[in-house]
Design an enzyme around this catalytic site. Sequence first.
Site: not given
Ligand code: DOR
Ligand code: ZN
Length: 442
Positions: A61, A177, A233, A306
């Site tokens: 982030r 994805h 994933h 992830d």
């Molecule tokens: O659950 C998820 N959250 N899957 C994703 O592919 C993106 C991720 C996110 O960026 O929050």
């Molecule tokens: Zn992700």
Amino acid sequence: MVLKNARVFTFQGIITGGVAVDEGKVVKLSKEPESLRADEVLDAKGFLLLPGLIDAHVHMRDMQLSYKEDFYTASCAAAAGGITTVIDMPNTIPRTCSLKALREKMEEAKKKTLINIAFYAGFPSKLTEVKQMTKEGIVGFKLYPHDPFEEIDLANEEQAQIYFKAAAENNVPVSIHPDDLETIKKLQSKLKLQKLSDIEIFLGSHPAESERKAIAKYAELGAKTGCHIHFCHISSMESLAAIKKEQGRGVKITCESTPHHLLLTKEELEKLNTFAKVLPPLRSKNDNIALWAALLDGLINMIVSDHAPHSLQEKQKPFLEAPSGFPGLETLFPVMLTKVAHGDLRLEKLVEMTSSSPSKIFKVGNKGMLREGYDADMVLVDIKEKWKIDPEKFYSKSKFSPFKDWKVVGKVRNTFINGSCIMSDDEITAPKGIGSIIQIRH
Ligand code: DOR
Ligand code: ZN
């Protein structure tokens, strides 16, 4: 620095002895640590020394999403979880879809990180930037076909082919994805007319079939362009079969799975609600079983967290509005070590899945193994210690987890980056910025 009295993991077997580190590299692995001279000697107290983990799927982030997580808090969480290198995802604000955005992110990360960070990018609007971003050292490109974030239209087959070809020419992988927007939309409108719960609508609109469809579609693009396709994933039995079939016809495909897809099922959603909401969704026990078989079989190439932090406020929204994902940097290693302690997974396989294999596939450099000449990114583990996962104690800003209260076996005692200790007994012991940005040479 010498670390003595350790049990040192190598792929040739565990050596009781020590390692000597000089200028950030392992210069000696030895059974007789007395023969290693040093300014600083640390006693490893008989704990197990492993290569630091390389987590190839992390949402660090920061930037305008720093309220969810920033490079410092994420790197502290990684250090606590035994992870010394991460690959950061591009779905940030601003998106990492240009050379400029990539450089800005690298600069911000450099100031704050304790660990090593490599970067994914999204496809740029200017095709020429594919080469420039590759030269800047990105790992590869990442695509979210269910939620596209690029300015260019990659749903357009011709456009997608041009970009995948450019990636292939620059020798970088494209990670997907796997989910299919058309399928999701169709199912969502159909399901919303029925008397279903929000959880049922969510699960029903992201079925395994949508994942499989995306795999078939992007494998075909890989076949046409010669591009290395990495599927993120993997969560279902059907997807595993599809990947095997595509590899069988010669398409260059690798894939990853996560602890949550290996260990949890959709039943968790009833108990934990949005705290277990993730994409792809948690699926069935049979999917868990198929994923374990594929892991042991070698079809799955790596385990990733992830790590997808969100604020508590966001997670407390009504189910269908709440964002998907939860933190994983501080749970990946302990939950997987617990499988080792229980005899369900060999330690060698775990190290391969979390260190050596991601290092090789994503060309991370001399990392992912304890070997003379390699970077001294290491983790010291008490493999017998029993403890309970408490998200309140996370370094991540996201203090929740579907693994909350799990009783685990195996605790990270120390984490080292280039031979410097960055975490010791749950305390961060190094300053911001001690980590580095990894620029991959393709
Ligand atoms: O659950 C998820 N959250 N899957 C994703 O592919 C993106 C991720 C996110 O960026 O929050
Ligand atoms: Zn992700």
